[in-house]
Design an enzyme around this catalytic site. Structure first.
Site, PDB file in Angstrom:
ATOM      1  N   LYS A  29      -4.576 -12.366 -27.375  1.00 35.79           N
ATOM      2  CA  LYS A  29      -3.381 -11.903 -28.097  1.00 35.79           C
ATOM      3  C   LYS A  29      -2.797 -10.662 -27.432  1.00 35.79           C
ATOM      4  O   LYS A  29      -3.505  -9.925 -26.749  1.00 35.79           O
ATOM      5  CB  LYS A  29      -3.756 -11.569 -29.555  1.00 35.79           C
ATOM      6  N   CYS A  30      -1.510 -10.399 -27.728  1.00 38.58           N
ATOM      7  CA  CYS A  30      -0.863  -9.205 -27.215  1.00 38.58           C
ATOM      8  C   CYS A  30      -1.613  -7.988 -27.744  1.00 38.58           C
ATOM      9  O   CYS A  30      -2.054  -8.030 -28.873  1.00 38.58           O
ATOM     10  CB  CYS A  30       0.614  -9.133 -27.631  1.00 38.58           C
ATOM     11  N   PRO A  31      -1.841  -6.947 -26.995  1.00 38.09           N
ATOM     12  CA  PRO A  31      -1.313  -6.691 -25.655  1.00 38.09           C
ATOM     13  C   PRO A  31      -2.253  -7.070 -24.512  1.00 38.09           C
ATOM     14  O   PRO A  31      -2.028  -6.658 -23.389  1.00 38.09           O
ATOM     15  CB  PRO A  31      -1.141  -5.176 -25.684  1.00 38.09           C
ATOM     16  N   VAL A  32      -3.305  -7.872 -24.821  1.00 39.35           N
ATOM     17  CA  VAL A  32      -4.363  -8.093 -23.817  1.00 39.35           C
ATOM     18  C   VAL A  32      -3.840  -8.734 -22.523  1.00 39.35           C
ATOM     19  O   VAL A  32      -4.201  -8.271 -21.432  1.00 39.35           O
ATOM     20  CB  VAL A  32      -5.532  -8.898 -24.441  1.00 39.35           C
ATOM     21  N   ASP A  56      -0.018 -16.528 -25.821  1.00 39.96           N
ATOM     22  CA  ASP A  56       0.486 -15.692 -26.905  1.00 39.96           C
ATOM     23  C   ASP A  56       2.009 -15.608 -26.781  1.00 39.96           C
ATOM     24  O   ASP A  56       2.523 -15.326 -25.702  1.00 39.96           O
ATOM     25  CB  ASP A  56      -0.124 -14.289 -26.831  1.00 39.96           C
TER      26      ASP A  56
END
Lengths: 94, 371
Positions: A29-32, A56
């Site tokens: 998921k953001c911000p990964v 994502d």
């Protein structure tokens, strides 16, 4: 709904350059995905291309936006065949 | 406070159905008419052009669908609708419903500052059979004021009604001129929830898109919530009366956030241009930070902020506003300052935020990352 886009269209997958590095951020998921991209873009030489795989929905906006902020070249994206998500191509700018 | 007192007083005085002929009903009808006159005074329109709705969203839905319905052609079906890409979801959802029913919809792009591209918008307006154009007065997420007056002349020239969703700016900034329909929401100016305002100019063709009965000039269904309406009107007048003073104070405070945040938080981007911003809203994104975690940590520290990051929304989709601007959507915070915000509160916010962002970045395991 047609969009009057002021932004340049994404690059054509048919003419996409070959990536030197592939980052698999599928399922993250953001911000990964952006963190992974920022951490690893230094692994390729300036002018070479990194491919980021992500599903994502935020990545669709954030990969090009991050490239703009960090002066890397956003080459374009293509939908993945057979699964949800995209392959984004980023050329290291400096 | 005046709005709360007005609400309590109206629960005693204005509880009855304004559609009834007995004494309390006539009293309620009088109070409703007065409320309508007062809103018309602030919005500078005729009282009989004002209809109260149950929310800003309902006002938008009725305005959009009613305008489309009124100009539907028996032989050629529904026409063409133009909306900006950064409209409130109520506008986009109503346009999507019109599209499902056969309308064509054009979504006009915005620049990186969030302002609609005037040439793109007016080009779309000029298209054959355009029956409605929708442009917000200002954006609800990033505070960007839209060039409504730059598109309104073109809309008038082509006899296209222009709906201005003024929910983000009514009572906070001067209203633009040149609109044909207007929507606003009482809770945005300190009124109670459950009150919206829909204004349809006399010259605009509009037909109720759902069974409306006799209420609100045959435009809105259901028994109006008169106590809440009266309270919202009092709040609107109070907001308008103190607007210039509040504007200066709030601009100074959001200006502090704009000026200092990028030095305090590395890799932080402020969205929109100060020159086009509402006084009380500032939105920024902290790179490499989880937006949901940021909101939760700020809440623990006593700050109630919202976020357009995907992880912080029910739908897990990033803000369509930030996406349309080509802006970073993760690590996003929208600060919307109430009128009584003190300088100490903003100072404290600017102390706490860098610590939280730094901690969250550390816990995301990216301390190794260079610039």
């Amino acid at each position: 709904m047609p969009v009057n886009s002021a932004q340049p269209p994404a690059g054509q997958p048919g003419t996409a350059p070959a990536p030197s590095l592939c980052i698999d951020a599928l399922g993250r998921k953001c911000p990964v995905p952006i963190i992974m991209l920022a951490e690893r873009i230094g692994e390729v030489a300036v002018g070479q291309v990194v491919q980021v795989l992500a599903d994502d929905p935020a990545a669709k906006t954030d990969v090009p936006a991050w490239c703009g902020l960090k002066s890397h070249d956003y080459v374009g994206s293509a939908e993945l065949a057979g699964e949800a998500g995209w392959a984004f191509l980023v050329r290291r700018g400096y | 406070m005046a709005a709360k007192e007005a609400l309590l007083a109206a629960l005693d005085d204005g509880w009855a159905d304004p559609g009834r002929l007995y004494r309390e009903g006539r009293r309620a009808s009088l109070l409703l008419d007065q409320a309508r006159e007062r809103v018309a005074g602030v919005l500078r329109c005729r009282a009989d052009e004002v209809a109260f709705t149950t929310s800003g969203t309902q006002a938008v839905h009725l305005a959009v669908l009613g305008a489309v319905l009124a100009r539907q052609s028996a032989s050629r079906g529904p026409g063409h609708v133009v909306v900006s890409a950064v409209e409130h979801s109520s506008v986009l959802n109503a346009a999507a419903q019109a599209e499902q029913a056969g309308s064509e919809v054009t979504i006009a792009a915005v620049g990186t500052d969030g302002r609609v591209d005037v040439a793109g918008f007016t080009d779309a307006v000029r298209r054959d059979r355009t029956v409605l154009a929708c442009l917000q007065s200002a954006n609800h997420e990033v505070g960007t004021i839209q060039p409504v007056e730059d598109v309104s002349a073109e809309c008038q020239a082509h006899r296209v009604p222009l709906l201005v969703d003024a929910a983000a700016s009514a009572g906070r900034a001067p209203l633009p001129t040149g609109w044909s329909m207007l929507a606003a929401s009482g809770h945005k100016w300190g009124g109670p929830p459950g009150v919206g305002v829909m204004v349809i100019r006399k010259t605009v063709r509009w037909r109720a898109p759902m069974p409306a009965g006799s209420r609100e000039g045959h435009r809105v269904p259901g028994f109006p919530n008169l106590p809440a309406i009266i309270s919202a009107v009092v709040a609107l007048e109070a907001f308008e009366a103190a607007r210039d003073e509040a504007d200066i104070a709030l601009r100074a405070l959001t200006g502090q956030i704009r000026d200092r945040i990028q030095a305090l938080v590395p890799d932080c981007v402020v969205h929109g241009e100060r020159a086009w911003a509402l006084p009380h809203i500032v939105s920024f994104s902290c790179l490499y930070v989880d937006g949901e975690a940021l909101v939760i940590e700020l809440d623990k520290a006593g700050f109630s902020v919202s976020s357009g990051s995907a992880c912080a929304t029910d739908t897990q989709q990033p803000s369509h506003v930030l996406a349309a601007m080509g802006a970073i959507t993760h690590g996003n915070v929208r600060v919307s300052l109430p009128r009584d915000t003190s300088e100490e509160t903003v100072t404290k916010f600017l102390e706490v935020l860098p610590q939280i962002a730094s901690r969250l970045r550390g816990s995301a395991g990216q301390s190794r990352m260079a610039g």
